[in-house]
Design an enzyme around this catalytic site. Sequence first.
Site, PDB file in Angstrom:
ATOM      1  N   CYS A  97       0.575   0.309  10.331  1.00 19.01           N
ATOM      2  CA  CYS A  97       0.132  -0.731   9.394  1.00 19.01           C
ATOM      3  C   CYS A  97       1.282  -1.514   8.752  1.00 19.01           C
ATOM      4  O   CYS A  97       2.136  -0.938   8.069  1.00 19.01           O
ATOM      5  CB  CYS A  97      -0.727  -0.098   8.303  1.00 19.01           C
ATOM      6  SG  CYS A  97      -1.338  -1.343   7.145  1.00 19.01           S
TER       7      CYS A  97
ATOM      8  N   CYS B 179     -19.267   1.434   8.795  1.00 18.20           N
ATOM      9  CA  CYS B 179     -18.464   0.825   9.853  1.00 18.20           C
ATOM     10  C   CYS B 179     -17.274   1.757  10.034  1.00 18.20           C
ATOM     11  O   CYS B 179     -16.484   1.933   9.105  1.00 18.20           O
ATOM     12  CB  CYS B 179     -18.014  -0.576   9.426  1.00 18.20           C
ATOM     13  SG  CYS B 179     -16.810  -1.319  10.540  1.00 18.20           S
TER      14      CYS B 179
ATOM     15  N   CYS C  34       0.375   4.882   6.948  1.00 11.94           N
ATOM     16  CA  CYS C  34      -0.246   4.705   8.275  1.00 11.94           C
ATOM     17  C   CYS C  34       0.777   4.023   9.205  1.00 11.94           C
ATOM     18  O   CYS C  34       1.221   2.899   8.927  1.00 11.94           O
ATOM     19  CB  CYS C  34      -1.505   3.860   8.162  1.00 11.94           C
ATOM     20  SG  CYS C  34      -2.623   4.455   6.877  1.00 11.94           S
TER      21      CYS C  34
ATOM     22  N   CYS D 231     -16.220  -9.562   5.828  1.00 12.55           N
ATOM     23  CA  CYS D 231     -15.580  -8.296   5.459  1.00 12.55           C
ATOM     24  C   CYS D 231     -14.380  -8.564   4.569  1.00 12.55           C
ATOM     25  O   CYS D 231     -13.562  -9.438   4.867  1.00 12.55           O
ATOM     26  CB  CYS D 231     -15.106  -7.562   6.708  1.00 12.55           C
ATOM     27  SG  CYS D 231     -16.387  -7.384   7.951  1.00 12.55           S
TER      28      CYS D 231
ATOM     29  N   CYS E  56       0.840  -1.204   0.000  1.00 11.45           N
ATOM     30  CA  CYS E  56       0.000   0.000   0.000  1.00 11.45           C
ATOM     31  C   CYS E  56       0.875   1.253   0.000  1.00 11.45           C
ATOM     32  O   CYS E  56       1.859   1.339   0.732  1.00 11.45           O
ATOM     33  CB  CYS E  56      -0.904  -0.009   1.230  1.00 11.45           C
ATOM     34  SG  CYS E  56      -1.995   1.423   1.285  1.00 11.45           S
TER      35      CYS E  56
ATOM     36  N   ARG F  86     -17.455  -2.893  18.234  1.00 15.96           N
ATOM     37  CA  ARG F  86     -16.696  -4.121  17.949  1.00 15.96           C
ATOM     38  C   ARG F  86     -15.340  -4.114  18.640  1.00 15.96           C
ATOM     39  O   ARG F  86     -14.552  -3.167  18.491  1.00 15.96           O
ATOM     40  CB  ARG F  86     -16.495  -4.294  16.438  1.00 15.96           C
ATOM     41  CG  ARG F  86     -15.719  -5.591  16.137  1.00 15.96           C
ATOM     42  CD  ARG F  86     -15.627  -5.878  14.661  1.00 15.96           C
ATOM     43  NE  ARG F  86     -16.946  -5.940  14.065  1.00 15.96           N
ATOM     44  CZ  ARG F  86     -17.257  -5.380  12.901  1.00 15.96           C
ATOM     45  NH1 ARG F  86     -16.355  -4.751  12.204  1.00 15.96           N
ATOM     46  NH2 ARG F  86     -18.475  -5.469  12.429  1.00 15.96           N
TER      47      ARG F  86
ATOM     48  N   CYS G  80     -19.243  -6.677   3.762  1.00 14.07           N
ATOM     49  CA  CYS G  80     -18.577  -5.442   4.160  1.00 14.07           C
ATOM     50  C   CYS G  80     -17.284  -5.365   3.353  1.00 14.07           C
ATOM     51  O   CYS G  80     -16.693  -6.401   3.035  1.00 14.07           O
ATOM     52  CB  CYS G  80     -18.272  -5.470   5.659  1.00 14.07           C
ATOM     53  SG  CYS G  80     -17.365  -4.018   6.241  1.00 14.07           S
TER      54      CYS G  80
HETATM   55  S1  SF4 Z   1      -4.112   1.068   6.943  1.00 18.61           S
HETATM   56 FE1  SF4 Z   1      -2.487   0.024   5.743  1.00 18.61          FE
HETATM   57  S2  SF4 Z   1      -3.575  -0.781   3.967  1.00 18.61           S
HETATM   58 FE2  SF4 Z   1      -4.909   0.786   4.870  1.00 18.61          FE
HETATM   59  S3  SF4 Z   1      -4.403   2.680   3.834  1.00 18.61           S
HETATM   60 FE3  SF4 Z   1      -3.076   2.615   5.650  1.00 18.61          FE
HETATM   61  S4  SF4 Z   1      -1.163   1.651   4.942  1.00 18.61           S
HETATM   62 FE4  SF4 Z   1      -2.748   1.225   3.397  1.00 18.61          FE
END
Ligand code: SF4
Length: 328
Positions: free
Chosen positions: A74, A202, A71, A111, A67, A274, A142
Amino acid sequence: MSLATDDFSTLPSLDRVRNDWTAAEIGALFDLPFPELIFRAQSVHRQHFDPSEVQISTLLSIKTGGCPEDCAYCPQSARYHTGVDAEKLMSLDAVLAEARAAKTAGANRFCMGAAWRSPKDRDLEHVCEMVEAVKALGLETCATLGMLTAAQARTLKRAGLDYYNHNLDTSPEFYGEIITTRVYQDRLETLQHVREAGIHVCCGGIVGMGETRADRIGMIAALACLPVHPESVPINMLVRVAGTPLAKAPPLDRFEFVRTIAVARITMPRSMVRLSAGREEMSEETQALCFLAGANSIFYGPKLLTTANPERDRDRVLMEKLGLSPMQ
Ligand code: SF4
């Protein structure tokens, strides 16, 4: 000496659904003595739900890793070395096999998560095929695919999507410490597109990322002041994954986590709250406190996207011990 109920008379009334919560009111709930907070959360929970029922969802990563977003929590961000390799979108048959297994294991919602900033239209076509096929199995559907345009949200609605997950993650003030590749307003706009398309929302967040209580209050305020409360509110405890910037974040006190669940329950009384990521590291007793605090939904299955989740057997045993049953 005993505390009279009058001692808390300055606290907000809990007898109606509100979208005008102030940070001061939410802070006052967080500050309550723990037994009083749990009692209030229980009282609200019982007005709207059978407290012995837990909604069961299963989450499958249909497109893992690679990705472009940053984040900080993540492991799927391409920017961090976490050992999660980028994979292609799963085939329809493979997704359907997982959905059938989830149904057999007792899930009623399936999901599908993809590690995208936002889906390309040709990817969305494949996801729509998955939504239609999973729905045909009799499961609620979902998806969590990143940011959506209004047109993409309508396309998913036409395919029959029931819920779209898009978390606010944390408070508006702390957001820039966690993510720099998009802003809070982007999240709010996708949520608006989803809501306007007629898809259930959600939306929740993550705690234990080094934020302050004021940020947890701000996160709950942002969720509880959305024009319509999200139908599902996942509250995640950070899973500290090696290689991510938050790998060494200080652990959050478990009672503070339970308080966050209780305040979410009180402020969003009709939502499914949740108990999401982080359960693998929680004791049975902590999870039981979360259910007492008004959590009434869990993810079921050994994996949550790329991180571990309790094995189904362990969850079954815990639910039996607590006398909880799956919500139909
Ligand atoms: S949480 Fe992870 S998968 Fe989702 S947008 Fe952020 S970096 Fe990408």
